[in-house]
Design a protein around this motif. Structure first.
Motif, PDB file in Angstrom:
ATOM      1  N   PRO A   9       5.712  -1.187  -4.757  1.00 33.27           N
ATOM      2  CA  PRO A   9       5.015  -2.465  -4.564  1.00 33.27           C
ATOM      3  C   PRO A   9       3.518  -2.381  -4.839  1.00 33.27           C
ATOM      4  CG  PRO A   9       6.463  -2.006  -2.709  1.00 33.27           C
ATOM      5  CD  PRO A   9       6.447  -0.777  -3.558  1.00 33.27           C
ATOM      6  N   ARG A  13       1.803  -4.689  -7.497  1.00 31.69           N
ATOM      7  CA  ARG A  13       0.715  -5.565  -7.028  1.00 31.69           C
ATOM      8  C   ARG A  13      -0.527  -5.374  -7.883  1.00 31.69           C
ATOM      9  NH1 ARG A  13       1.054  -3.836  -2.136  1.00 31.69           N
ATOM     10  NH2 ARG A  13       2.804  -5.173  -1.630  1.00 31.69           N
ATOM     11  N   ALA A  72      -0.177 -11.459  -1.716  1.00 29.96           N
ATOM     12  CA  ALA A  72       0.520 -10.254  -1.264  1.00 29.96           C
ATOM     13  C   ALA A  72       0.983 -10.356   0.181  1.00 29.96           C
ATOM     14  CB  ALA A  72      -0.387  -9.036  -1.445  1.00 29.96           C
ATOM     15  N   ALA A  76       6.451  -9.532  -1.243  1.00 27.71           N
ATOM     16  CA  ALA A  76       6.308  -8.359  -2.108  1.00 27.71           C
ATOM     17  C   ALA A  76       6.350  -8.842  -3.561  1.00 27.71           C
ATOM     18  CB  ALA A  76       7.438  -7.373  -1.843  1.00 27.71           C
ATOM     19  N   GLU A 116      14.784  -3.562  -3.218  1.00 27.06           N
ATOM     20  CA  GLU A 116      14.284  -2.251  -2.836  1.00 27.06           C
ATOM     21  C   GLU A 116      15.225  -1.132  -3.248  1.00 27.06           C
ATOM     22  OE1 GLU A 116      11.210  -2.057  -1.826  1.00 27.06           O
ATOM     23  OE2 GLU A 116      11.190  -4.238  -1.903  1.00 27.06           O
TER      24      GLU A 116
END
Length: 194
Positions: A9, A13, A72, A76, A116
């Motif tokens: 992440p 990001r 954020a 995610a 994930e």
């Protein structure tokens, strides 16, 4: 450029923030890292490669333009991008008059669970499923003796001599059956496009 941790992440990001500043290289890295999984989600909704590709392309255009609005603290990066892909896929379904073959609410939960997951994505599983069906079809087309010998050798992990013992046949016969069966399988799978 290696993308060894596409689901990281923090990296995603950073690429999103750079894309918000119109950094094309960062956006490309984001695309390379996330598009396979996101394509799989679109494909599960739309069931057609060309429509899933269209949804993915529309989604990444939106991601490029909306990268500056990403927050954020709310989601995610993959969750945010998956929601955009989902919405684009559903827009295409509405436009083409289709209805989803899936329970959209359950699909949303599965998407969040899979984001994930570093294992095979939906596209990989769909491909594996198609390959398994093709293999089953081709196995069923084999003569019973060839199918049995191949099944014992490959699905039960027996050596040729163990297969010969199981079938109470000479090892040469078993080897011939397996070789001929594999040649027929190869031909059949080639016809199936595999």
């Amino acid at each position: 450029m290696p993308y060894d941790t596409p689901n990281d992440p923090d990296r995603l990001r950073a690429w999103l923030l750079a894309a918000a500043r119109r950094d094309a290289r960062a956006f490309h890295a984001l695309y390379v890292a996330t598009s396979p999984k996101l394509f799989g989600f679109a494909l599960r909704i739309l069931r057609k490669h060309e429509l899933a590709e269209e949804a993915l392309q529309d989604a990444f255009v939106s991601i490029w333009h909306a990268a500056g609005t990403y927050q954020a603290e709310l989601a995610a990066p993959m969750t945010w991008m998956a929601a955009i892909v989902r919405n684009k896929a559903l827009d295409i379904l509405r436009r083409t008059g289709g209805a989803p073959d899936i329970d959209v609410a359950r699909f949303d939960v599965e998407v969040m669970d899979n984001l994930e997951d570093t294992g095979p994505g939906p596209a990989d599983l769909l491909q594996s499923s198609a390959e398994a069906r093709a293999l089953a079809h081709c196995m069923a087309a084999l003569e019973r003796a060839h199918r049995q010998a191949i099944g014992l050798a490959f699905f039960h992990d027996l050596s040729h001599s163990e297969v010969a013992q199981q079938l109470a046949l000479p090892i040469g016969t078993v080897k011939t059956w397996i070789r001929r069966g594999l040649l027929k399988l190869k031909t059949c799978l080639a016809r199936e496009g595999l």
